[in-house]
Design an enzyme around this catalytic site. Structure first.
Site, PDB file in Angstrom:
ATOM      1  N   GLY A  46       0.835  -1.186   0.000  1.00  0.00           N
ATOM      2  CA  GLY A  46       0.000   0.000   0.000  1.00  0.00           C
ATOM      3  C   GLY A  46       0.872   1.239   0.000  1.00  0.00           C
ATOM      4  O   GLY A  46       2.033   1.194   0.440  1.00  0.00           O
ATOM      5  N   GLN A  51       2.964  10.038   1.090  1.00  0.00           N
ATOM      6  CA  GLN A  51       4.270   9.382   1.107  1.00  0.00           C
ATOM      7  C   GLN A  51       5.125   9.735  -0.107  1.00  0.00           C
ATOM      8  O   GLN A  51       6.338   9.555  -0.075  1.00  0.00           O
ATOM      9  CB  GLN A  51       4.102   7.854   1.198  1.00  0.00           C
ATOM     10  CG  GLN A  51       3.497   7.401   2.521  1.00  0.00           C
ATOM     11  CD  GLN A  51       3.414   5.900   2.611  1.00  0.00           C
ATOM     12  OE1 GLN A  51       2.470   5.302   2.126  1.00  0.00           O
ATOM     13  NE2 GLN A  51       4.425   5.268   3.198  1.00  0.00           N
ATOM     14  N   CYS A  99       6.255   0.185   7.395  1.00  0.00           N
ATOM     15  CA  CYS A  99       5.816   1.345   6.616  1.00  0.00           C
ATOM     16  C   CYS A  99       6.951   1.751   5.688  1.00  0.00           C
ATOM     17  O   CYS A  99       8.109   1.818   6.110  1.00  0.00           O
ATOM     18  CB  CYS A  99       5.465   2.498   7.557  1.00  0.00           C
ATOM     19  SG  CYS A  99       4.991   4.010   6.692  1.00  0.00           S
ATOM     20  N   LEU A 100       6.616   2.049   4.439  1.00  0.00           N
ATOM     21  CA  LEU A 100       7.650   2.432   3.476  1.00  0.00           C
ATOM     22  C   LEU A 100       8.304   3.754   3.851  1.00  0.00           C
ATOM     23  O   LEU A 100       9.381   4.070   3.355  1.00  0.00           O
ATOM     24  CB  LEU A 100       7.047   2.521   2.072  1.00  0.00           C
ATOM     25  CG  LEU A 100       6.514   1.195   1.500  1.00  0.00           C
ATOM     26  CD1 LEU A 100       5.838   1.430   0.161  1.00  0.00           C
ATOM     27  CD2 LEU A 100       7.630   0.169   1.369  1.00  0.00           C
ATOM     28  N   HIS A 141      -3.906   1.285   7.984  1.00  0.00           N
ATOM     29  CA  HIS A 141      -2.576   1.904   7.908  1.00  0.00           C
ATOM     30  C   HIS A 141      -2.568   3.042   6.877  1.00  0.00           C
ATOM     31  O   HIS A 141      -2.098   4.151   7.156  1.00  0.00           O
ATOM     32  CB  HIS A 141      -1.548   0.823   7.529  1.00  0.00           C
ATOM     33  CG  HIS A 141      -0.145   1.318   7.406  1.00  0.00           C
ATOM     34  ND1 HIS A 141       0.851   0.953   8.282  1.00  0.00           N
ATOM     35  CD2 HIS A 141       0.439   2.153   6.512  1.00  0.00           C
ATOM     36  CE1 HIS A 141       1.976   1.562   7.939  1.00  0.00           C
ATOM     37  NE2 HIS A 141       1.760   2.290   6.856  1.00  0.00           N
ATOM     38  N   GLU A 142      -3.117   2.759   5.687  1.00  0.00           N
ATOM     39  CA  GLU A 142      -3.090   3.767   4.615  1.00  0.00           C
ATOM     40  C   GLU A 142      -4.040   4.929   4.935  1.00  0.00           C
ATOM     41  O   GLU A 142      -3.705   6.095   4.662  1.00  0.00           O
ATOM     42  CB  GLU A 142      -3.440   3.130   3.267  1.00  0.00           C
ATOM     43  CG  GLU A 142      -2.513   2.003   2.817  1.00  0.00           C
ATOM     44  CD  GLU A 142      -1.045   2.373   2.858  1.00  0.00           C
ATOM     45  OE1 GLU A 142      -0.699   3.562   2.676  1.00  0.00           O
ATOM     46  OE2 GLU A 142      -0.210   1.473   3.092  1.00  0.00           O
ATOM     47  N   HIS A 145      -2.452   7.446   7.123  1.00  0.00           N
ATOM     48  CA  HIS A 145      -1.524   8.362   6.434  1.00  0.00           C
ATOM     49  C   HIS A 145      -2.228   9.645   5.996  1.00  0.00           C
ATOM     50  O   HIS A 145      -1.622  10.720   5.986  1.00  0.00           O
ATOM     51  CB  HIS A 145      -0.930   7.687   5.195  1.00  0.00           C
ATOM     52  CG  HIS A 145       0.314   6.877   5.472  1.00  0.00           C
ATOM     53  ND1 HIS A 145       1.458   7.433   5.991  1.00  0.00           N
ATOM     54  CD2 HIS A 145       0.589   5.568   5.281  1.00  0.00           C
ATOM     55  CE1 HIS A 145       2.392   6.497   6.115  1.00  0.00           C
ATOM     56  NE2 HIS A 145       1.888   5.346   5.690  1.00  0.00           N
TER      57      HIS A 145
HETATM   58 ZN    ZN Z   1       2.961   3.604   5.767  1.00  0.00          ZN
END
Ligand code: ZN
Length: 188
Positions: A46, A51, A99-100, A141-142, A145
């Site tokens: 995701g 991000q 998380c990226l 999670h997304e 953000h």
């Molecule tokens: Zn993340």
């Protein structure tokens, strides 16, 4: 299409509420295509627009479940309802997420088991998806953000302290840091 740099925790765009998407136009379609390419290059399941430095309320996701079924799509201006958080001990294996924007790290975090996501797709249609388990975790999670919340903000002690140490040690936590998937990959 292009892979875009992924912002690292500390960059202000990751910690502010994103704005509603006003219109699905060519710029937005290009952004979504880039986000999908970036998510796959990372690789991740995701990716939210903040991000990649764009403060808009949308995310993309792509995850294959244990039965081999692909769950993938674009969620624009999403709404999310979730079941109550389960009680009991955290399972460090089954409930850990990453998380990226905090690359190379994973920590256990309690999430709701079931969610209902209502969102607009690229076709302009507003649809609802019921999700459970890992897909429900991805959506939570997304969605976070888009409100400027990272999973790091939700960690319980002592995981919150441990992750804060990692962020200090790597000199993250300030503005302007990013990584380009495939180029700046952090070794675990
Ligand atoms: Zn993340």
């Amino acid at each position: 299409m292009a892979v875009r740099p992924i912002r690292i925790t500390g960059d202000p765009v990751l910690h502010e509420r994103a704005d509603e998407v006003a219109e699905i136009d060519d710029d937005l379609r290009r952004l979504v295509a880039d986000m999908e390419e970036t998510m796959h290059a990372a690789p991740g399941v995701g990716l939210a627009a903040p991000q990649v430095g764009v403060p808009l309320r949308l995310f993309v996701y792509s995850w294959t479940d244990d039965d081999g079924v692909l769950h993938a799509g674009t969620a624009i201006n999403p709404e999310l309802w979730q079941s109550p958080l389960p009680i009991g001990e955290l399972d460090d294996e089954a409930e850990s997420e990453g998380c990226l924007s905090i690359p190379g790290e994973r920590f256990p975090l309690r999430r709701a088991e079931r969610v209902l996501l209502r969102a607009t797709g690229l076709d302009g249609e507003r649809t609802e998806i019921e999700a459970a388990g890992w897909l429900a975790r991805i959506f939570q999670h997304e969605y976070d953000h888009l409100d400027g919340v990272l999973y790091a903000d939700r960690l319980a002690h002592p995981h919150s302290r441990d992750l804060a140490k990692v962020i200090r040690k790597r000199s993250w936590g300030g503005p302007g840091r990013s990584r380009l998937p495939g180029v700046d990959d952090v070794e675990p």
